[in-house]
Design a protein around this motif. Structure first.
Motif, PDB file in Angstrom:
ATOM      1  N   LEU A 145      70.301  45.674  98.009  1.00 39.44           N
ATOM      2  CA  LEU A 145      69.398  46.832  98.033  1.00 39.44           C
ATOM      3  C   LEU A 145      70.130  48.140  97.737  1.00 39.44           C
ATOM      4  O   LEU A 145      69.576  49.039  97.100  1.00 39.44           O
ATOM      5  CB  LEU A 145      68.710  46.938  99.401  1.00 39.44           C
ATOM      6  N   THR A 146      71.353  48.251  98.201  1.00 41.39           N
ATOM      7  CA  THR A 146      72.076  49.512  98.076  1.00 41.39           C
ATOM      8  C   THR A 146      72.942  49.598  96.825  1.00 41.39           C
ATOM      9  O   THR A 146      73.438  50.689  96.507  1.00 41.39           O
ATOM     10  CB  THR A 146      72.972  49.718  99.317  1.00 41.39           C
ATOM     11  N   TRP A 147      73.128  48.498  96.122  1.00 43.09           N
ATOM     12  CA  TRP A 147      73.978  48.529  94.943  1.00 43.09           C
ATOM     13  C   TRP A 147      73.386  49.362  93.793  1.00 43.09           C
ATOM     14  O   TRP A 147      74.142  50.095  93.126  1.00 43.09           O
ATOM     15  CB  TRP A 147      74.284  47.115  94.463  1.00 43.09           C
ATOM     16  N   PRO A 148      72.080  49.311  93.498  1.00 45.62           N
ATOM     17  CA  PRO A 148      71.554  50.131  92.386  1.00 45.62           C
ATOM     18  C   PRO A 148      71.879  51.613  92.501  1.00 45.62           C
ATOM     19  O   PRO A 148      72.359  52.214  91.521  1.00 45.62           O
ATOM     20  CB  PRO A 148      70.044  49.846  92.433  1.00 45.62           C
ATOM     21  N   PRO A 149      71.657  52.291  93.662  1.00 44.80           N
ATOM     22  CA  PRO A 149      72.070  53.702  93.719  1.00 44.80           C
ATOM     23  C   PRO A 149      73.570  53.891  93.611  1.00 44.80           C
ATOM     24  O   PRO A 149      74.034  54.880  93.013  1.00 44.80           O
ATOM     25  CB  PRO A 149      71.537  54.180  95.081  1.00 44.80           C
ATOM     26  N   ALA A 150      74.355  52.969  94.189  1.00 48.78           N
ATOM     27  CA  ALA A 150      75.809  53.083  94.062  1.00 48.78           C
ATOM     28  C   ALA A 150      76.238  52.930  92.601  1.00 48.78           C
ATOM     29  O   ALA A 150      77.113  53.666  92.117  1.00 48.78           O
ATOM     30  CB  ALA A 150      76.490  52.017  94.924  1.00 48.78           C
ATOM     31  N   ARG A 151      75.622  52.017  91.884  1.00 49.07           N
ATOM     32  CA  ARG A 151      75.941  51.836  90.463  1.00 49.07           C
ATOM     33  C   ARG A 151      75.568  53.085  89.670  1.00 49.07           C
ATOM     34  O   ARG A 151      76.310  53.505  88.770  1.00 49.07           O
ATOM     35  CB  ARG A 151      75.191  50.608  89.933  1.00 49.07           C
ATOM     36  N   TRP A 152      74.428  53.700  90.003  1.00 46.08           N
ATOM     37  CA  TRP A 152      74.001  54.910  89.303  1.00 46.08           C
ATOM     38  C   TRP A 152      74.999  56.043  89.524  1.00 46.08           C
ATOM     39  O   TRP A 152      75.345  56.773  88.587  1.00 46.08           O
ATOM     40  CB  TRP A 152      72.615  55.308  89.805  1.00 46.08           C
ATOM     41  N   LEU A 153      75.475  56.193  90.750  1.00 46.30           N
ATOM     42  CA  LEU A 153      76.455  57.232  91.039  1.00 46.30           C
ATOM     43  C   LEU A 153      77.764  56.976  90.303  1.00 46.30           C
ATOM     44  O   LEU A 153      78.387  57.918  89.764  1.00 46.30           O
ATOM     45  CB  LEU A 153      76.709  57.314  92.550  1.00 46.30           C
ATOM     46  N   ARG A 154      78.203  55.736  90.242  1.00 42.37           N
ATOM     47  CA  ARG A 154      79.450  55.405  89.543  1.00 42.37           C
ATOM     48  C   ARG A 154      79.327  55.694  88.048  1.00 42.37           C
ATOM     49  O   ARG A 154      80.277  56.155  87.413  1.00 42.37           O
ATOM     50  CB  ARG A 154      79.817  53.954  89.802  1.00 42.37           C
ATOM     51  N   LYS A 155      78.145  55.414  87.493  1.00 42.47           N
ATOM     52  CA  LYS A 155      77.949  55.691  86.067  1.00 42.47           C
ATOM     53  C   LYS A 155      77.975  57.187  85.770  1.00 42.47           C
ATOM     54  O   LYS A 155      78.252  57.591  84.633  1.00 42.47           O
ATOM     55  CB  LYS A 155      76.619  55.089  85.610  1.00 42.47           C
ATOM     56  N   HIS A 156      77.672  57.998  86.763  1.00 44.74           N
ATOM     57  CA  HIS A 156      77.644  59.449  86.573  1.00 44.74           C
ATOM     58  C   HIS A 156      78.928  60.113  87.068  1.00 44.74           C
ATOM     59  O   HIS A 156      78.934  61.309  87.407  1.00 44.74           O
ATOM     60  CB  HIS A 156      76.434  60.049  87.287  1.00 44.74           C
ATOM     61  N   GLY A 157      80.007  59.358  87.106  1.00 43.93           N
ATOM     62  CA  GLY A 157      81.325  59.932  87.331  1.00 43.93           C
ATOM     63  C   GLY A 157      81.828  59.940  88.756  1.00 43.93           C
ATOM     64  O   GLY A 157      82.920  60.458  89.014  1.00 43.93           O
ATOM     65  N   TRP A 158      81.082  59.398  89.703  1.00 40.08           N
ATOM     66  CA  TRP A 158      81.557  59.354  91.073  1.00 40.08           C
ATOM     67  C   TRP A 158      82.642  58.286  91.218  1.00 40.08           C
ATOM     68  O   TRP A 158      82.559  57.212  90.621  1.00 40.08           O
ATOM     69  CB  TRP A 158      80.411  59.051  92.040  1.00 40.08           C
ATOM     70  N   LYS A 159      83.639  58.600  92.036  1.00 36.26           N
ATOM     71  CA  LYS A 159      84.652  57.599  92.344  1.00 36.26           C
ATOM     72  C   LYS A 159      84.024  56.462  93.171  1.00 36.26           C
ATOM     73  O   LYS A 159      83.082  56.696  93.936  1.00 36.26           O
ATOM     74  CB  LYS A 159      85.799  58.225  93.143  1.00 36.26           C
ATOM     75  N   PRO A 160      84.548  55.225  93.011  1.00 35.50           N
ATOM     76  CA  PRO A 160      83.950  54.102  93.754  1.00 35.50           C
ATOM     77  C   PRO A 160      83.879  54.323  95.253  1.00 35.50           C
ATOM     78  O   PRO A 160      82.855  54.042  95.880  1.00 35.50           O
ATOM     79  CB  PRO A 160      84.874  52.923  93.396  1.00 35.50           C
ATOM     80  N   ALA A 161      84.950  54.830  95.849  1.00 35.29           N
ATOM     81  CA  ALA A 161      84.956  55.044  97.306  1.00 35.29           C
ATOM     82  C   ALA A 161      83.946  56.111  97.704  1.00 35.29           C
ATOM     83  O   ALA A 161      83.241  55.967  98.722  1.00 35.29           O
ATOM     84  CB  ALA A 161      86.351  55.429  97.780  1.00 35.29           C
ATOM     85  N   VAL A 171      64.900  30.498 101.418  1.00 36.54           N
ATOM     86  CA  VAL A 171      64.540  30.789 100.030  1.00 36.54           C
ATOM     87  C   VAL A 171      65.754  31.205  99.203  1.00 36.54           C
ATOM     88  O   VAL A 171      65.963  30.664  98.110  1.00 36.54           O
ATOM     89  CB  VAL A 171      63.429  31.853  99.972  1.00 36.54           C
ATOM     90  N   PRO A 172      66.603  32.151  99.656  1.00 39.83           N
ATOM     91  CA  PRO A 172      67.781  32.467  98.836  1.00 39.83           C
ATOM     92  C   PRO A 172      68.734  31.296  98.669  1.00 39.83           C
ATOM     93  O   PRO A 172      69.324  31.129  97.604  1.00 39.83           O
ATOM     94  CB  PRO A 172      68.451  33.628  99.580  1.00 39.83           C
ATOM     95  N   VAL A 173      68.882  30.460  99.704  1.00 38.53           N
ATOM     96  CA  VAL A 173      69.743  29.289  99.570  1.00 38.53           C
ATOM     97  C   VAL A 173      69.177  28.323  98.527  1.00 38.53           C
ATOM     98  O   VAL A 173      69.908  27.807  97.665  1.00 38.53           O
ATOM     99  CB  VAL A 173      69.909  28.578 100.930  1.00 38.53           C
ATOM    100  N   ALA A 174      67.861  28.092  98.584  1.00 41.47           N
ATOM    101  CA  ALA A 174      67.236  27.217  97.588  1.00 41.47           C
ATOM    102  C   ALA A 174      67.395  27.788  96.185  1.00 41.47           C
ATOM    103  O   ALA A 174      67.645  27.056  95.218  1.00 41.47           O
ATOM    104  CB  ALA A 174      65.756  27.022  97.926  1.00 41.47           C
ATOM    105  N   ALA A 175      67.259  29.117  96.059  1.00 47.07           N
ATOM    106  CA  ALA A 175      67.395  29.740  94.747  1.00 47.07           C
ATOM    107  C   ALA A 175      68.821  29.628  94.218  1.00 47.07           C
ATOM    108  O   ALA A 175      69.037  29.366  93.029  1.00 47.07           O
ATOM    109  CB  ALA A 175      66.973  31.202  94.823  1.00 47.07           C
ATOM    110  N   VAL A 176      69.815  29.806  95.100  1.00 49.52           N
ATOM    111  CA  VAL A 176      71.207  29.682  94.676  1.00 49.52           C
ATOM    112  C   VAL A 176      71.523  28.243  94.270  1.00 49.52           C
ATOM    113  O   VAL A 176      72.220  27.997  93.273  1.00 49.52           O
ATOM    114  CB  VAL A 176      72.142  30.161  95.802  1.00 49.52           C
ATOM    115  N   PHE A 222      65.597  38.136  95.260  1.00 49.22           N
ATOM    116  CA  PHE A 222      64.978  37.736  96.521  1.00 49.22           C
ATOM    117  C   PHE A 222      64.717  38.939  97.414  1.00 49.22           C
ATOM    118  O   PHE A 222      63.613  39.114  97.942  1.00 49.22           O
ATOM    119  CB  PHE A 222      65.864  36.740  97.250  1.00 49.22           C
ATOM    120  N   VAL A 223      65.722  39.790  97.582  1.00 47.43           N
ATOM    121  CA  VAL A 223      65.572  40.936  98.482  1.00 47.43           C
ATOM    122  C   VAL A 223      64.520  41.906  97.944  1.00 47.43           C
ATOM    123  O   VAL A 223      63.692  42.437  98.701  1.00 47.43           O
ATOM    124  CB  VAL A 223      66.928  41.638  98.678  1.00 47.43           C
ATOM    125  N   ARG A 224      64.531  42.135  96.626  1.00 44.49           N
ATOM    126  CA  ARG A 224      63.529  43.038  96.049  1.00 44.49           C
ATOM    127  C   ARG A 224      62.117  42.482  96.207  1.00 44.49           C
ATOM    128  O   ARG A 224      61.174  43.222  96.506  1.00 44.49           O
ATOM    129  CB  ARG A 224      63.843  43.284  94.572  1.00 44.49           C
TER     130      ARG A 224
END
Length: 363
Positions: free
Chosen positions: A64-80, A341-346, A222-224
């Motif tokens: 759930l939290t990776w999309p905003p983190a990815r957006w920030l990284r693409k716009h020049g934010w350091k990973p940490a 459900v996620p286990v079955a999907a994996v 699954f989470v979405r």
């Protein structure tokens, strides 16, 4: 002239029969070995559950939290820095949800208390009338009996209380550990698959990272989908509560959304709270109407919305989703229902990848 093979009783070909028996025995032995290894893996998983469970929670939250983190990284934010900002934002959002539920409830706590007392009195008056005709003496006797049983089993109550406190402590530790793991996943996640590829020999250096990447995408789906279904529940149930005129609509809608991530028990808990508040503030008729609305929405969610959304997002048939939830709940309760459900999907992801490698290409 070809020499015919010897035939046994009934005209069976002896050589082919023996070959079929050997093949069946070999297949049976291989299946038993697979079941044995699966049992050993599950036993090891159970012994490591105190680590596996926070890791699983962290992975699900990270999707759930990776999309905003990815957006920030693409716009020049350091990973940490990006990981820190998203983690703090997630904590503020979770805290805001808790405050949004707690503050309105606390503001109307006096009315809620008075309503509960009035509701109990109404139930006593109803029980005293026909057809039950239960008098105050019988009610008092029943209360005294319940108190006596409670006093006689005080040891069990203390044990259960201690167990409950231990469960709360374990839940807090799990949440804290999961948040720390989420931060590191957000910070270092993109480098995990390349690192994993360098650690594995030969063909595994390609196959394992590929399956892991596909599994990550599946967990995100699954989470979405679960969040989408929870949003549908919150909107429809909240709308129904608003039409009936039940107070605390917004906190109840938020509670419905949050508990949607805990299958079965979450929906029951949110529904019970909504019905209780309707009974306290609006009376028995409104409570029955709210109960009917919740049952209808939950039936639509369990039999229509959730299977359709999850089957599309996870590549699983709706029947497989329903069977997975049922099996997981019967094997491991709430946790099993949540992870089924996620286990079955994996597992499906792994199976499709194996088919691709053994066949001519993607299925």
């Amino acid at each position: 002239m070809a020499v015919s093979q010897a035939s046994g009783p009934g005209g069976l070909n002896t050589a082919r029969t023996r070959a079929a028996v050997r093949a069946t025995a070999r297949l049976s032995a291989e299946m038993l070995l697979i079941l044995l290894l699966t049992g050993v893996a599950l036993w090891i998983l159970g012994r490591m559950w105190s680590v596996v469970w926070p890791l699983t929670v962290a992975l699900l939250i990270t999707t759930l939290t990776w999309p905003p983190a990815r957006w920030l990284r693409k716009h020049g934010w350091k990973p940490a820095l990006a990981a820190s900002a998203v983690t703090v934002g997630f904590l503020l959002l979770a805290g805001g949800i808790l405050v949004g539920i707690a503050v309105p409830v606390a503001a109307q706590s006096d009315e809620l208390t008075d309503g509960v007392v009035d509701g109990i009195q109404q139930l006593r008056d109803w029980a005293a009338g026909p057809p039950l005709n239960i008098g105050d003496d019988q009610i008092t006797s029943a209360i005294d009996t319940a108190v006596a049983k409670l006093q006689s089993s005080i040891g069990s109550v203390v044990t259960a209380t201690v167990t409950g406190v231990g469960s709360v402590v374990n839940a807090v530790v799990t949440i804290v550990l999961a948040l720390f793991l989420m931060f590191f996943f957000l910070k270092d996640g993109p480098g995990f698959l390349p690192w994993l590829s360098r650690q594995l020999p030969g063909r595994l250096a390609t196959d394992v990272p590929e399956v892991a990447g596909r599994s990550w995408a599946t967990l995100g789906a699954f989470v979405r989908s679960q969040a989408f279904v929870g949003m549908l529940d919150a909107v429809f149930i909240g709308l129904g509560l608003w039409i009936v005129g039940v107070p605390l609509v917004l906190p109840l809608a938020v509670l419905t959304f949050v508990t949607a991530f805990v299958p079965i028990v979450g929906a029951l808990f949110a529904g019970l709270v909504a019905v209780l508040i309707a009974l306290v503030f609006k009376g028995l008729t409104a409570a029955l109407v709210v109960l009917g609305i919740i049952v209808l929405v939950q039936q639509l969610e369990g039999n229509v919305f959730q299977p359709m959304v999850q089957s599309r997002g996870l590549g699983l048939h709706a029947a497989v989703v329903l069977l997975a939830v049922t099996l997981g709940g019967s094997l491991a309760g709430i946790v099993g229902s949540l992870l089924a459900v996620p286990v079955a999907a994996v597992l499906a992801v792994g199976w499709r990848y194996v088919r691709e490698q053994l066949g001519d290409g993607p299925a």
